[in-house]
Design a protein around this motif. Structure first.
Motif, PDB file in Angstrom:
ATOM      1  N   SER A   1      -5.264  26.322   5.630  1.00  0.00           N
ATOM      2  CA  SER A   1      -6.636  26.486   6.117  1.00  0.00           C
ATOM      3  C   SER A   1      -7.543  25.442   5.503  1.00  0.00           C
ATOM      4  O   SER A   1      -7.718  25.388   4.289  1.00  0.00           O
ATOM      5  N   LEU A   2      -8.131  24.618   6.346  1.00  0.00           N
ATOM      6  CA  LEU A   2      -9.012  23.538   5.907  1.00  0.00           C
ATOM      7  C   LEU A   2     -10.436  24.051   5.792  1.00  0.00           C
ATOM      8  O   LEU A   2     -10.913  24.792   6.647  1.00  0.00           O
ATOM      9  N   ALA A   3     -11.111  23.675   4.717  1.00  0.00           N
ATOM     10  CA  ALA A   3     -12.488  24.097   4.505  1.00  0.00           C
ATOM     11  C   ALA A   3     -13.301  22.944   3.942  1.00  0.00           C
ATOM     12  O   ALA A   3     -12.755  21.900   3.564  1.00  0.00           O
ATOM     13  N   ALA A   4     -14.599  23.133   3.891  1.00  0.00           N
ATOM     14  CA  ALA A   4     -15.494  22.084   3.394  1.00  0.00           C
ATOM     15  C   ALA A   4     -15.095  21.649   1.988  1.00  0.00           C
ATOM     16  O   ALA A   4     -14.802  22.479   1.129  1.00  0.00           O
ATOM     17  N   GLY A   5     -15.054  20.336   1.755  1.00  0.00           N
ATOM     18  CA  GLY A   5     -14.719  19.798   0.450  1.00  0.00           C
ATOM     19  C   GLY A   5     -13.247  19.603   0.198  1.00  0.00           C
ATOM     20  O   GLY A   5     -12.865  19.084  -0.853  1.00  0.00           O
ATOM     21  N   HIS A   6     -12.384  19.991   1.125  1.00  0.00           N
ATOM     22  CA  HIS A   6     -10.946  19.794   0.946  1.00  0.00           C
ATOM     23  C   HIS A   6     -10.578  18.330   1.164  1.00  0.00           C
ATOM     24  O   HIS A   6     -11.338  17.562   1.726  1.00  0.00           O
ATOM     25  N   ARG A   7      -9.377  17.971   0.710  1.00  0.00           N
ATOM     26  CA  ARG A   7      -8.929  16.584   0.781  1.00  0.00           C
ATOM     27  C   ARG A   7      -7.543  16.506   1.394  1.00  0.00           C
ATOM     28  O   ARG A   7      -6.675  17.332   1.125  1.00  0.00           O
ATOM     29  N   LEU A   8      -7.342  15.488   2.237  1.00  0.00           N
ATOM     30  CA  LEU A   8      -6.046  15.207   2.829  1.00  0.00           C
ATOM     31  C   LEU A   8      -5.506  13.910   2.253  1.00  0.00           C
ATOM     32  O   LEU A   8      -6.258  12.960   2.032  1.00  0.00           O
ATOM     33  N   GLU A   9      -4.207  13.858   2.048  1.00  0.00           N
ATOM     34  CA  GLU A   9      -3.569  12.695   1.443  1.00  0.00           C
ATOM     35  C   GLU A   9      -2.314  12.333   2.229  1.00  0.00           C
ATOM     36  O   GLU A   9      -1.519  13.204   2.578  1.00  0.00           O
ATOM     37  N   PHE A  10      -2.154  11.047   2.520  1.00  0.00           N
ATOM     38  CA  PHE A  10      -1.001  10.531   3.264  1.00  0.00           C
ATOM     39  C   PHE A  10      -0.365   9.452   2.400  1.00  0.00           C
ATOM     40  O   PHE A  10      -0.947   8.404   2.158  1.00  0.00           O
ATOM     41  N   GLU A  11       0.846   9.710   1.924  1.00  0.00           N
ATOM     42  CA  GLU A  11       1.494   8.813   0.975  1.00  0.00           C
ATOM     43  C   GLU A  11       2.791   8.254   1.549  1.00  0.00           C
ATOM     44  O   GLU A  11       3.573   8.966   2.176  1.00  0.00           O
ATOM     45  N   PHE A  12       3.010   6.963   1.309  1.00  0.00           N
ATOM     46  CA  PHE A  12       4.201   6.269   1.789  1.00  0.00           C
ATOM     47  C   PHE A  12       4.879   5.596   0.607  1.00  0.00           C
ATOM     48  O   PHE A  12       4.311   4.705  -0.019  1.00  0.00           O
TER      49      PHE A  12
ATOM     50  N   VAL B   1       0.841  -1.192   0.000  1.00  0.00           N
ATOM     51  CA  VAL B   1       0.000   0.000   0.000  1.00  0.00           C
ATOM     52  C   VAL B   1       0.877   1.243   0.000  1.00  0.00           C
ATOM     53  O   VAL B   1       1.859   1.323   0.729  1.00  0.00           O
ATOM     54  N   ALA B   2       0.504   2.225  -0.833  1.00  0.00           N
ATOM     55  CA  ALA B   2       1.339   3.407  -0.984  1.00  0.00           C
ATOM     56  C   ALA B   2       0.732   4.665  -0.382  1.00  0.00           C
ATOM     57  O   ALA B   2       1.460   5.505   0.105  1.00  0.00           O
ATOM     58  N   SER B   3      -0.599   4.828  -0.436  1.00  0.00           N
ATOM     59  CA  SER B   3      -1.169   6.093   0.011  1.00  0.00           C
ATOM     60  C   SER B   3      -2.612   5.933   0.461  1.00  0.00           C
ATOM     61  O   SER B   3      -3.276   4.972   0.106  1.00  0.00           O
ATOM     62  N   VAL B   4      -3.077   6.882   1.253  1.00  0.00           N
ATOM     63  CA  VAL B   4      -4.487   6.955   1.616  1.00  0.00           C
ATOM     64  C   VAL B   4      -4.960   8.376   1.360  1.00  0.00           C
ATOM     65  O   VAL B   4      -4.199   9.321   1.451  1.00  0.00           O
ATOM     66  N   ARG B   5      -6.242   8.502   1.020  1.00  0.00           N
ATOM     67  CA  ARG B   5      -6.787   9.818   0.701  1.00  0.00           C
ATOM     68  C   ARG B   5      -8.167   9.956   1.351  1.00  0.00           C
ATOM     69  O   ARG B   5      -8.932   9.010   1.395  1.00  0.00           O
ATOM     70  N   MET B   6      -8.457  11.142   1.806  1.00  0.00           N
ATOM     71  CA  MET B   6      -9.728  11.389   2.477  1.00  0.00           C
ATOM     72  C   MET B   6     -10.236  12.775   2.136  1.00  0.00           C
ATOM     73  O   MET B   6      -9.488  13.742   2.193  1.00  0.00           O
ATOM     74  N   SER B   7     -11.489  12.896   1.807  1.00  0.00           N
ATOM     75  CA  SER B   7     -12.099  14.210   1.626  1.00  0.00           C
ATOM     76  C   SER B   7     -12.672  14.682   2.951  1.00  0.00           C
ATOM     77  O   SER B   7     -13.392  13.939   3.613  1.00  0.00           O
ATOM     78  N   VAL B   8     -12.346  15.890   3.324  1.00  0.00           N
ATOM     79  CA  VAL B   8     -12.891  16.498   4.528  1.00  0.00           C
ATOM     80  C   VAL B   8     -14.095  17.322   4.112  1.00  0.00           C
ATOM     81  O   VAL B   8     -13.972  18.244   3.307  1.00  0.00           O
ATOM     82  N   LYS B   9     -15.239  17.017   4.640  1.00  0.00           N
ATOM     83  CA  LYS B   9     -16.480  17.615   4.163  1.00  0.00           C
ATOM     84  C   LYS B   9     -16.920  18.832   4.969  1.00  0.00           C
ATOM     85  O   LYS B   9     -17.862  19.511   4.605  1.00  0.00           O
ATOM     86  N   THR B  10     -16.313  19.094   6.108  1.00  0.00           N
ATOM     87  CA  THR B  10     -16.742  20.197   6.949  1.00  0.00           C
ATOM     88  C   THR B  10     -15.548  21.041   7.356  1.00  0.00           C
ATOM     89  O   THR B  10     -14.416  20.607   7.344  1.00  0.00           O
ATOM     90  N   ALA B  11     -15.820  22.272   7.736  1.00  0.00           N
ATOM     91  CA  ALA B  11     -14.740  23.222   7.993  1.00  0.00           C
ATOM     92  C   ALA B  11     -14.142  23.089   9.388  1.00  0.00           C
ATOM     93  O   ALA B  11     -12.979  23.423   9.603  1.00  0.00           O
ATOM     94  N   SER B  12     -14.922  22.635  10.348  1.00  0.00           N
ATOM     95  CA  SER B  12     -14.435  22.512  11.722  1.00  0.00           C
ATOM     96  C   SER B  12     -13.989  21.083  11.967  1.00  0.00           C
ATOM     97  O   SER B  12     -14.801  20.162  11.961  1.00  0.00           O
TER      98      SER B  12
END
Length: 215
Positions: free
Chosen positions: A151-162, A95-106
Motif C-alpha cells: 500500500s503506497l501512501a504519502a511520503g513513501h519511496r520507490l527504488e529500482f536497482e540494477f 549506473v546501479a539504481s534510481v530512487r524516488m519519493s512518492v509524495k501523494t497517496a493516489s
C-alpha cells in the motif's frame, strides 16, 4: 508470457517488514558515501516544463504522452498520457539504481530503468495497492516479470536497482522501512544508461519528488 498493454499485478512474491537498508541523507537523498550521477528535487517555479530542463548530471527528455512540469516542488504529469508518460535522464555507464519519493497517496506510475527508447525499457510500476517489475517490449506492450501487494501512501519511496543482470524493485514507507521487495534476473538492456520517472494515467495527485541515480 503474454504481452499486455498496461502493467498488471498478479502473483505474490516476498513481502514483509525487513527494515531499512538505506540511510536517508540531506533532503531525503542518498547517504554521503553514494556516488550520485543524477539528481533532481524539482525546486523550480510552478509550471516549469521538465522537457529539456537541466538536473544535476544531465537533462530531462520527455518521451510520449503530453509532458511533465513542476508543481509545488514535485514532478507533475500535465495531462492524461494515453498509453504512458515518462521522462528519462542519461547517466554515465555503471549506473546501479534510481530512487524516488512518492509524495501523494493516489498514484499509478513509478520509475524507469535501463531505457533504450520508447519501446524498450524496464518499468517499476505501482498502482497504490500493488507493485510490479515490467518489461516494455518493441511489440508495444508490457510483460509483467514480478509483482506483489503493498500500500503506497504519502511520503513513501520507490527504488529500482540494477546490479549486473539482477533487477530489484523496492517499496519503503515514510520511516524507510521496507514494505516489499521484488527481484527478476535478465540481461536485457543491461548496457543502457537511461533512467527516469513514469506516469501511466494521471490525476492531480500523481506527483514524484527526490529523484536520484547513483552507483
Amino acid at each position: 508470457m503474454a504481452t499486455v498493454r498496461k502493467p498488471m499485478f498478479g502473483s505474490m512474491p516476498r513481502r514483509g517488514n525487513y527494515g531499512a537498508r538505506w540511510r536517508r541523507g540531506m533532503f531525503g537523498g542518498p547517504s554521503s558515501g553514494a556516488a550520485i550521477l543524477l539528481s533532481d528535487l524539482f525546486p523550480e517555479a510552478n509550471g516549469t516544463n521538465l522537457s529539456g530542463k537541466a538536473l544535476t548530471g544531465g537533462t530531462w527528455t520527455v518521451h510520449g504522452g503530453s509532458g511533465w512540469d513542476v508543481q509545488s516542488g514535485q514532478a507533475n504529469p500535465t495531462a492524461e498520457p494515453g498509453g504512458g508518460l515518462w521522462a528519462t535522464a542519461v547517466a554515465n555507464a555503471g549506473v546501479a539504481s534510481v530512487r524516488m519519493s512518492v509524495k501523494t497517496a493516489s498514484f499509478y506510475g513509478g520509475l524507469i530503468g535501463r531505457a533504450v527508447d520508447v519501446d524498450n525499457y524496464w518499468l517499476l510500476a505501482h498502482n497504490s495497492t500493488a507493485m510490479g517489475i515490467n518489461e516494455r517490449t518493441a511489440a508495444g506492450g508490457y510483460v509483467e516479470r514480478a509483482t506483489g501487494a503493498s500500500s503506497l501512501a504519502a511520503g513513501h519511496r520507490l527504488e529500482f536497482e540494477f546490479r549486473g543482470n539482477v533487477i530489484t524493485a523496492r517499496h519503503y514507507d515514510a520511516a524507510e522501512v521496507l514494505q516489499l521487495e521484488l527481484t527478476f534476473t535478465s540481461a536485457t538492456h543491461n548496457t543502457a544508461t537511461n533512467f527516469g520517472i513514469a506516469a501511466i494515467g494521471v490525476s492531480a495527485d500523481a506527483r514524484l519528488d527526490e529523484f536520484y541515480v547513483y552507483a
